[in-house]
Scaffold this motif. Structure first.
Motif, short mmCIF file in Angstrom:
data_model
loop_
_atom_site.label_atom_id
_atom_site.label_comp_id
_atom_site.label_asym_id
_atom_site.label_seq_id
_atom_site.Cartn_x
_atom_site.Cartn_y
_atom_site.Cartn_z
N ALA A 1 0.82 -1.21 0.00
CA ALA A 1 0.00 0.00 0.00
C ALA A 1 0.85 1.26 0.00
N ALA B 1 3.90 2.51 -4.92
CA ALA B 1 3.15 2.57 -6.17
C ALA B 1 4.12 2.28 -7.32
N THR C 1 -8.94 4.01 -9.83
CA THR C 1 -9.22 3.77 -8.41
C THR C 1 -9.14 2.30 -8.05
N ASN D 1 -11.38 1.28 -5.26
CA ASN D 1 -11.04 1.65 -3.88
C ASN D 1 -12.06 2.68 -3.39
N ARG E 1 -2.98 6.54 -11.79
CA ARG E 1 -3.33 5.48 -10.84
C ARG E 1 -2.34 5.44 -9.69
N SER F 1 -2.92 7.06 -5.33
CA SER F 1 -2.73 6.17 -4.17
C SER F 1 -1.85 6.81 -3.10
#
Length: 588
Positions: free
Chosen positions: A419, A422, A440, A443, A494, A498
């Protein structure tokens, strides 16, 4: 994993599969009770037929005739009701089981190391997760309960036959050993045949999936004729596997039919002699036994047929459990959950190989301070992408340590580690979905407003807004509706939304237009700002902006420093690379 043998049945595998019925035990019990009741209804009709003949038709008793016919209608009605409930709930149970099994299988595959997918054909895995599991449903809908019901029905019929006439029953049983032996041989042969069928189905799926995916290559290199011939050969093997099952069926079922006819002939012959001699056997008993004999042999033939279905389901279950038993997941034994990292990265004497015979990284060591941008350059196969794969724990290292903020990544939970990282890969993968969902990835913590704001910040909003339906434009499978540069921009967005602590970029602009390349460069500058970044560099601009450059060759870091520092190394690897690869770019 159960072994694929010629044994007629694998009870260990069967017990394991039955474990999936535990959440639905009351439905399981109801189907079992329905099977028991159906076995008793089976003998009720022939018995009522005997009474109708002996007590009504022969003595010409009309009142009794109406009574017995009414009873037969009632028995038939109840049999139909329970047959309906039996079939419905057996199928319902099968669908519930395969739903749970398919979810477990997919969840298990989600945890696999990348190495497993590197070595496994996609078509074969799709076969396991879709058609093989669907075949398992037939174990419950057409196999297990139907066979159990038929066996119970045969037992009740035999007991009832002995009760009414042991002589006629023994006549029926004289043929039974022959057909039982034929059934046993048939079952063994079909087990082997269906194993071959499932193999050929998997091969066919794999071949078709790969050729459809790589159709551009097939047509570019004019391989249509060759691939057509290859497909014909594979399809022919699939046909031959199925023909083998047809051959066994075409032998067995005529034998079973002949056995039934011989049995009926014996009953008529012996029973008829007894009736002529005015013995204890009546005409009603003979008719009843003819009916019972057919009911006895019919389930036996059906059991063989249903056993085919059961065998196919068991073969499919064997393959599915083979994947479920595969221990190829990364050991998620970490106990530390990280919320937000500073981004300090350190590789300490890391050694790794995709296979034991060949080491890809040979004692790699480097350190990236928080907020630094580290560029990695080197020839193809030098180990650049491997560094990225190991940082994300897609593979387990052979030795050494990888630290993030001073913590060994093996001590961090996989979910929290990934998490915080990226990745923008060289080959961008987009799902057949909208741009919004591809950014997303469903998410719930990322809203459409967050995505639009981020798109404006990195300069890709105008490009997305120009598309039909903008952020809700469906890019189709693999994102084929977008150019390679546009797909790359989506992947940058993307990664940016995050909000990672560490950013990994495997840049690729060799096949994009100059406008997209400029957008990608602007996006790179924006998303690397203020966070630790590791960049596999293909552009001089990115390399020159890096705080440090790692030069890799044959799995080792051969040079390290800034752009200017490395250019000063006489006959240095980077200097030679720069002169060959980047000088022309700089002059342009």
């Amino acid at each position: 994993m159960a072994n694929s043998t010629g044994n007629a049945f694998d009870f260990k595998l069967f017990r394991r599969l039955l474990g999936y019925t535990n959440p639905y035990k009351w439905t399981f019990y109801f189907v079992a009770v329905a099977a028991i009741l159906l076995s008793f209804f089976a003998v009720a009709r022939p018995y009522l037929l005997r009474l109708t003949i002996d007590d009504s038709i022969i003595p010409q008793d009309n009142e009794n005739l109406v009574f017995y016919i009414s009873l037969m209608f009632a028995a038939l009605f109840l049999e139909v009701i329970f047959q309906f409930l039996f079939i419905y709930f057996a199928n319902w149970l099968g669908q519930e089981v395969i739903r749970d099994l398919r979810v477990n299988l997919f969840k298990h595959m989600l945890q696999f190391k990348m190495k497993y997918f590197d070595q496994s054909a996609v078509g074969r895995l799709v076969t396991r997760a879709v058609s093989d599991i669907e075949t398992i449903a037939s174990i419950f809908s057409e196999g297990l309960f139907v066979i159990a019901s038929d066996l119970l029905k045969m037992l009740v019929i035999l007991i009832f036959m002995f009760y009414n006439s042991w002589e006629l029953t023994l006549l029926v049983l004289t043929v039974m050993p022959f057909i039982l032996y034929a059934t046993r041989v048939f079952q063994k042969k079909m087990k082997i045949a269906f194993e071959d069928v499932r193999n050929q189905v998997a091969n066919l799926n794999t071949f078709v999936q790969e050729r459809i995916t790589g159709m551009k290559i097939v047509q570019l290199f004019t391989r249509e004729k060759v691939e057509y011939e290859n497909f014909r050969n594979i399809n022919d093997k699939h046909r031959k596997a199925w023909v083998k099952t047809v051959w066994y069926n075409s032998i067995f079922f005529p034998i079973a039919e002949m056995s039934t006819s011989i049995t009926i002939g014996l009953i008529v012959w012996y029973g008829g002699l007894r009736v002529v001699d005015n013995d204890a056997i009546s005409l009603g008993v003979i008719i009843m036994f003819i009916e019972l004999a057919q009911m006895l042999f019919r389930p036996l033939r059906q059991i063989a047929d249903k056993f085919n279905t059961l065998q196919m389901g068991m073969v499919a279950a064997n393959r599915v459990f083979g994947i479920l038993d595969t221990e190829e997941s990364i050991a998620d034994t970490g106990t530390t959950t990280v919320d937000h990292l500073k981004g300090e990265i350190e590789f300490e004497e890391v050694r790794f190989g995709y296979n034991e015979a060949e080491e890809v990284l040979k004692g790699v060591s480097f350190k990236a301070k928080a907020g630094e941008t580290i560029a990695i350059v080197g020839a193809t196969g030098a180990g650049k992408s491997t560094v990225i794969n190991l940082l994300n724990r897609f593979y387990e290292i052979n030795s050494g340590r990888i630290l993030v903020d001073g913590i060994d990544i093996r001590d961090i939970t996989l979910k929290s580690l990934r998490a915080e990282i990226a990745v923008v890969l060289q080959n961008v993968f987009l799902f057949a979905d909208t741009i919004m969902n591809n950014i997303t990835l469903h998410n719930p913590g990322v809203t459409e407003e967050d995505v639009i704001k981020a798109a404006k910040e990195i300069g890709v909003h105008d490009f997305i807004a120009s598309l039909p339906n903008a952020y809700h434009y469906n890019v189709k499978e693999r994102g084929v509706m977008l150019s390679s540069g546009q797909r790359q921009l989506i992947s940058f967005l993307r990664a940016y939304v995050s909000n990672p602590s560490i950013l990994v970029l495997d840049e690729a602009t060799s096949s994009v237009d100059s406008y997209s390349e400029q957008l990608i460069q602007d996006a790179t500058d924006k998303i690397t700002e203020g966070r630790t970044s590791i960049v596999i560099a293909h552009r001089l601009a990115t390399i020159k902006k890096a705080d440090r450059i790692l030069v890799m060759d044959a799995g080792e870091i051969v040079e390290m420093g800034t752009h200017q520092e490395l250019l000063k190394v006489q006959n240095g690897y980077y200097k030679n690379l720069y002169e060959v690869q980047f000088m022309a770019e700089e002059s342009v």
